[in-house]
Write an enzyme that holds these catalytic residues in place. Structure first.
Site, PDB file in Angstrom:
ATOM      1  N   ARG A  79       9.762  -0.230   9.584  1.00 13.53           N
ATOM      2  CA  ARG A  79       9.948  -0.678  10.961  1.00 13.53           C
ATOM      3  C   ARG A  79      11.435  -0.648  11.264  1.00 13.53           C
ATOM      4  O   ARG A  79      12.263  -0.951  10.395  1.00 13.53           O
ATOM      5  CB  ARG A  79       9.406  -2.097  11.167  1.00 13.53           C
ATOM      6  CG  ARG A  79       7.912  -2.162  11.406  1.00 13.53           C
ATOM      7  CD  ARG A  79       7.526  -1.610  12.805  1.00 13.53           C
ATOM      8  NE  ARG A  79       6.093  -1.602  13.052  1.00 13.53           N
ATOM      9  CZ  ARG A  79       5.270  -0.592  12.781  1.00 13.53           C
ATOM     10  NH1 ARG A  79       5.734   0.502  12.220  1.00 13.53           N
ATOM     11  NH2 ARG A  79       3.991  -0.674  13.064  1.00 13.53           N
ATOM     12  N   ARG A 106       0.828  -1.212   0.000  1.00 11.75           N
ATOM     13  CA  ARG A 106       0.000   0.000   0.000  1.00 11.75           C
ATOM     14  C   ARG A 106       0.861   1.260   0.000  1.00 11.75           C
ATOM     15  O   ARG A 106       0.661   2.178  -0.790  1.00 11.75           O
ATOM     16  CB  ARG A 106      -0.881   0.019   1.260  1.00 11.75           C
ATOM     17  CG  ARG A 106      -1.910  -1.071   1.309  1.00 11.75           C
ATOM     18  CD  ARG A 106      -2.750  -0.951   2.583  1.00 11.75           C
ATOM     19  NE  ARG A 106      -3.642  -2.082   2.694  1.00 11.75           N
ATOM     20  CZ  ARG A 106      -3.296  -3.271   3.200  1.00 11.75           C
ATOM     21  NH1 ARG A 106      -2.073  -3.467   3.667  1.00 11.75           N
ATOM     22  NH2 ARG A 106      -4.167  -4.246   3.249  1.00 11.75           N
ATOM     23  N   ILE A 107       1.840   1.307   0.924  1.00 10.36           N
ATOM     24  CA  ILE A 107       2.602   2.546   1.095  1.00 10.36           C
ATOM     25  C   ILE A 107       3.636   2.706  -0.028  1.00 10.36           C
ATOM     26  O   ILE A 107       3.780   3.787  -0.604  1.00 10.36           O
ATOM     27  CB  ILE A 107       3.249   2.587   2.500  1.00 10.36           C
ATOM     28  CG1 ILE A 107       2.140   2.625   3.566  1.00 10.36           C
ATOM     29  CG2 ILE A 107       4.170   3.794   2.635  1.00 10.36           C
ATOM     30  CD1 ILE A 107       2.614   2.427   4.991  1.00 10.36           C
ATOM     31  N   GLU A 144      12.263   1.780  20.763  1.00  8.29           N
ATOM     32  CA  GLU A 144      11.555   3.055  20.640  1.00  8.29           C
ATOM     33  C   GLU A 144      11.017   3.527  21.984  1.00  8.29           C
ATOM     34  O   GLU A 144      10.439   2.719  22.710  1.00  8.29           O
ATOM     35  CB  GLU A 144      10.414   2.915  19.630  1.00  8.29           C
ATOM     36  CG  GLU A 144      10.968   2.631  18.230  1.00  8.29           C
ATOM     37  CD  GLU A 144       9.963   2.885  17.125  1.00  8.29           C
ATOM     38  OE1 GLU A 144       8.763   2.960  17.409  1.00  8.29           O
ATOM     39  OE2 GLU A 144      10.383   3.025  15.974  1.00  8.29           O
ATOM     40  N   HIS A 190       9.118   8.469  14.783  1.00  6.63           N
ATOM     41  CA  HIS A 190       8.048   7.512  14.445  1.00  6.63           C
ATOM     42  C   HIS A 190       6.691   8.217  14.388  1.00  6.63           C
ATOM     43  O   HIS A 190       5.732   7.815  15.046  1.00  6.63           O
ATOM     44  CB  HIS A 190       8.011   6.328  15.424  1.00  6.63           C
ATOM     45  CG  HIS A 190       7.256   5.155  14.861  1.00  6.63           C
ATOM     46  ND1 HIS A 190       7.489   3.861  15.253  1.00  6.63           N
ATOM     47  CD2 HIS A 190       6.262   5.082  13.919  1.00  6.63           C
ATOM     48  CE1 HIS A 190       6.673   3.049  14.580  1.00  6.63           C
ATOM     49  NE2 HIS A 190       5.918   3.778  13.773  1.00  6.63           N
ATOM     50  N   THR A 213      10.803   4.339   6.670  1.00  7.80           N
ATOM     51  CA  THR A 213       9.630   4.702   7.477  1.00  7.80           C
ATOM     52  C   THR A 213       8.842   3.439   7.836  1.00  7.80           C
ATOM     53  O   THR A 213       7.705   3.527   8.279  1.00  7.80           O
ATOM     54  CB  THR A 213       8.688   5.644   6.689  1.00  7.80           C
ATOM     55  OG1 THR A 213       8.350   5.001   5.454  1.00  7.80           O
ATOM     56  CG2 THR A 213       9.326   6.985   6.433  1.00  7.80           C
TER      57      THR A 213
HETATM   58  N1  LIG Z   1       6.319   4.807  10.477  1.00  9.43           N
HETATM   59  C1  LIG Z   1       5.006   4.685  10.646  1.00  9.43           C
HETATM   60  O1  LIG Z   1       4.379   5.482  11.330  1.00  9.43           O
HETATM   61  C2  LIG Z   1       4.281   3.567   9.949  1.00  9.43           C
HETATM   62  C3  LIG Z   1       2.878   3.649   9.821  1.00  9.43           C
HETATM   63  C4  LIG Z   1       2.210   2.633   9.105  1.00  9.43           C
HETATM   64  C5  LIG Z   1       2.927   1.577   8.565  1.00  9.43           C
HETATM   65  N2  LIG Z   1       4.275   1.519   8.749  1.00  9.43           N
HETATM   66  C6  LIG Z   1       5.042   0.391   8.214  1.00  9.43           C
HETATM   67  O2  LIG Z   1       5.172   0.528   6.803  1.00  9.43           O
HETATM   68  C7  LIG Z   1       5.460  -0.766   6.247  1.00  9.43           C
HETATM   69  C8  LIG Z   1       4.674  -0.968   4.958  1.00  9.43           C
HETATM   70  O3  LIG Z   1       3.284  -0.919   5.224  1.00  9.43           O
HETATM   71  P1  LIG Z   1       2.207  -1.257   4.069  1.00  9.43           P
HETATM   72  O4  LIG Z   1       0.876  -0.868   4.610  1.00  9.43           O
HETATM   73  O5  LIG Z   1       2.655  -0.700   2.773  1.00  9.43           O
HETATM   74  O6  LIG Z   1       2.320  -2.848   4.043  1.00  9.43           O
HETATM   75  P2  LIG Z   1       1.819  -3.836   2.882  1.00  9.43           P
HETATM   76  O7  LIG Z   1       1.628  -5.148   3.551  1.00  9.43           O
HETATM   77  O8  LIG Z   1       0.705  -3.222   2.102  1.00  9.43           O
HETATM   78  O9  LIG Z   1       3.104  -3.925   1.929  1.00  9.43           O
HETATM   79  C9  LIG Z   1       4.303  -4.530   2.303  1.00  9.43           C
HETATM   80  C10 LIG Z   1       4.959  -5.040   1.035  1.00  9.43           C
HETATM   81  O10 LIG Z   1       6.270  -5.529   1.365  1.00  9.43           O
HETATM   82  C11 LIG Z   1       6.490  -6.667   0.571  1.00  9.43           C
HETATM   83  N3  LIG Z   1       7.577  -7.491   1.125  1.00  9.43           N
HETATM   84  C12 LIG Z   1       7.504  -8.450   2.088  1.00  9.43           C
HETATM   85  N4  LIG Z   1       8.716  -8.982   2.313  1.00  9.43           N
HETATM   86  C13 LIG Z   1       9.563  -8.346   1.463  1.00  9.43           C
HETATM   87  C14 LIG Z   1      10.961  -8.469   1.219  1.00  9.43           C
HETATM   88  N5  LIG Z   1      11.707  -9.353   1.874  1.00  9.43           N
HETATM   89  N6  LIG Z   1      11.515  -7.652   0.303  1.00  9.43           N
HETATM   90  C15 LIG Z   1      10.759  -6.755  -0.386  1.00  9.43           C
HETATM   91  N7  LIG Z   1       9.436  -6.615  -0.214  1.00  9.43           N
HETATM   92  C16 LIG Z   1       8.841  -7.399   0.713  1.00  9.43           C
HETATM   93  C17 LIG Z   1       5.155  -7.381   0.545  1.00  9.43           C
HETATM   94  O11 LIG Z   1       5.068  -8.302  -0.527  1.00  9.43           O
HETATM   95  C18 LIG Z   1       4.189  -6.202   0.378  1.00  9.43           C
HETATM   96  O12 LIG Z   1       3.924  -5.919  -0.976  1.00  9.43           O
HETATM   97  C19 LIG Z   1       5.172  -1.781   7.363  1.00  9.43           C
HETATM   98  O13 LIG Z   1       6.397  -2.177   7.969  1.00  9.43           O
HETATM   99  C20 LIG Z   1       4.387  -0.974   8.372  1.00  9.43           C
HETATM  100  O14 LIG Z   1       4.541  -1.482   9.678  1.00  9.43           O
HETATM  101  C21 LIG Z   1       4.961   2.489   9.420  1.00  9.43           C
END
Ligand SMILES: NC(=O)c1ccc[n+]([C@@H]2O[C@H](COP(=O)([O-])OP(=O)(O)OC[C@H]3O[C@@H](n4cnc5c(N)ncnc54)[C@H](O)[C@@H]3O)[C@@H](O)[C@H]2O)c1
Length: 332
Positions: A242, A161-162, A271, A290, A240
């Site tokens: 984990r 998504r992100i 954290e 964060h 951004t």
């Molecule tokens: N900093 C913040 O405040 C904050 C807020 C929300 C989410 N996040 C983090 O952002 C990250 C992404 O969130 P999202 O909603 O896009 O998740 P998501 O599940 O929609 O997407 C994650 C993607 O990573 C891919 N992936 C998995 N293992 C992988 C690897 N070894 N190499 C490359 N790609 C790989 C998956 O196939 C998936 O497409 C998560 O770690 C989430 O915890 C951080």
């Protein structure tokens, strides 16, 4: 029939008056506390007889989960759920849901902000303005070199998504795009018109690398010394996602020894990080606390989505996003 009871173990909102009203309207009993750092005993005191447990940062380890005698649904207030022992939750036949879609835009915006802050050396520019004002003459020497983004290569690691939102936002900057995501479906590749590449390839060729993977056993220290050594000396790394995905000690070394140029970091293994974490004192790093998820809109979106999951439960429906679909949810 007894009423459904929901508890919130810990929260980031200023107060939970809105939730109180919503649960009252649904006929759900409600209790809450602020047990972010609570002991298993304190958490169980609050939650042991709850049907629905809503958790932000409190540790839901096997000991706590074993004591949740009536719990049928656990909801994590947020996207990541590394504070919850999902295997233990599943073993206890508890459905586990989360809210993966409340702050996609915000995190992508923060990643883009960090990319630009690093590329245009925002903090240094601000310091040079103050130095120049004090001196009565422009002081520009320390800023060189600054490169344009247009025409450079953007590497996105994790195209969920992100990651996809970052790609959408960066489209106006005429960058070549490289994506690493070994789990991307053909359908999604087609939808976005992209091919995926191995991580090493993306690291070697990109001028900017932004990380958007989940944290799991496979991605722990996905970016470590060997990976940083592959990158361009002028490269920028933004994380951004984990904290554990990037080894911050290795990153600090890479920045100090000039293996890469800059880093933008929002997340840490511990954290908040210790005040003496070297990266926080590294001039080549721009570190934020964060807060990528933060906005008024996201704050209300997650509250509404959690209440929606509770409403669905009361109506005999499963949650919007269940992490362990193998558990067939038991209703009250
Ligand atoms: N900093 C913040 O405040 C904050 C807020 C929300 C989410 N996040 C983090 O952002 C990250 C992404 O969130 P999202 O909603 O896009 O998740 P998501 O599940 O929609 O997407 C994650 C993607 O990573 C891919 N992936 C998995 N293992 C992988 C690897 N070894 N190499 C490359 N790609 C790989 C998956 O196939 C998936 O497409 C998560 O770690 C989430 O915890 C951080």
């Amino acid at each position: 029939m007894t009423r459904v009871k929901a508890v919130i173990t810990d929260y980031v909102e200023q107060d939970l008056k809105w939730e109180e009203e919503q649960f009252k309207a649904l006929g759900v009993d409600f209790a809450y506390d602020q047990l972010k750092l609570g002991s298993p005993e304190q958490i169980l005191n609050l939650a042991k007889d709850a049907d629905i447990v809503i958790v932000n940062m409190a540790k839901m380890n096997a000991e706590v989960i074993a004591g949740l005698r009536r719990c049928k649904l656990m909801i994590r207030h947020g996207v990541g759920y590394d504070n919850v022992d999902v295997a233990a939750v599943t073993a206890r036949n508890i459905a586990f849901s989360y809210v993966p879609d409340y702050c996609v835009e915000e995190v992508a915006e923060q990643a883009v902000m960090l990319i630009f802050a690093c590329q245009r050396k925002l903090l240094l520019q601000n310091r040079l303005l103050h130095d120049s004002a004090a001196k009565g003459a422009w002081v520009f020497d320390p800023i060189y070199p600054v490169y344009r983004l247009s025409g450079k290569t953007l590497g996105i690691v994790g195209f969920g998504r992100i990651g996809a939102a970052v790609q959408r936002m960066m489209q106006g900057f005429r960058m070549r795009l490289l994506v690493c995501d070994p789990y991307l479906t053909d359908e999604r590749k087609k939808e976005y018109g992209i091919e995926t590449l191995p991580l090493d390839h993306v690291l070697k060729e990109s001028d900017v690398v932004t990380i958007h993977t989940p944290l799991n056993r496979e991605t722990h220290h996905l970016i470590d010394e060997p990976q940083l050594q592959l990158m361009k000396r002028s490269a920028i790394l933004v994380n951004t996602a984990r904290g554990g995905v990037v080894n911050l000690q290795a990153l600090d070394k890479a920045l100090r020894e000039g293996w890469i140029a800059h880093a933008g970091i929002d997340v840490y293994e511990k954290e908040p990080p210790d005040a003496d974490l070297p990266l926080l004192h590294n001039e080549r790093a721009i570190c934020t606390p964060h807060l990528s998820w933060l906005s008024e809109e996201a704050g209300w979106s997650i509250r509404e989505k959690i209440v929606e999951d509770v409403r669905r439960y009361v109506r005999g429906q499963g949650p919007r996003y269940q992490v362990n679909p193998e558990v067939k949810i038991r209703f009250h």
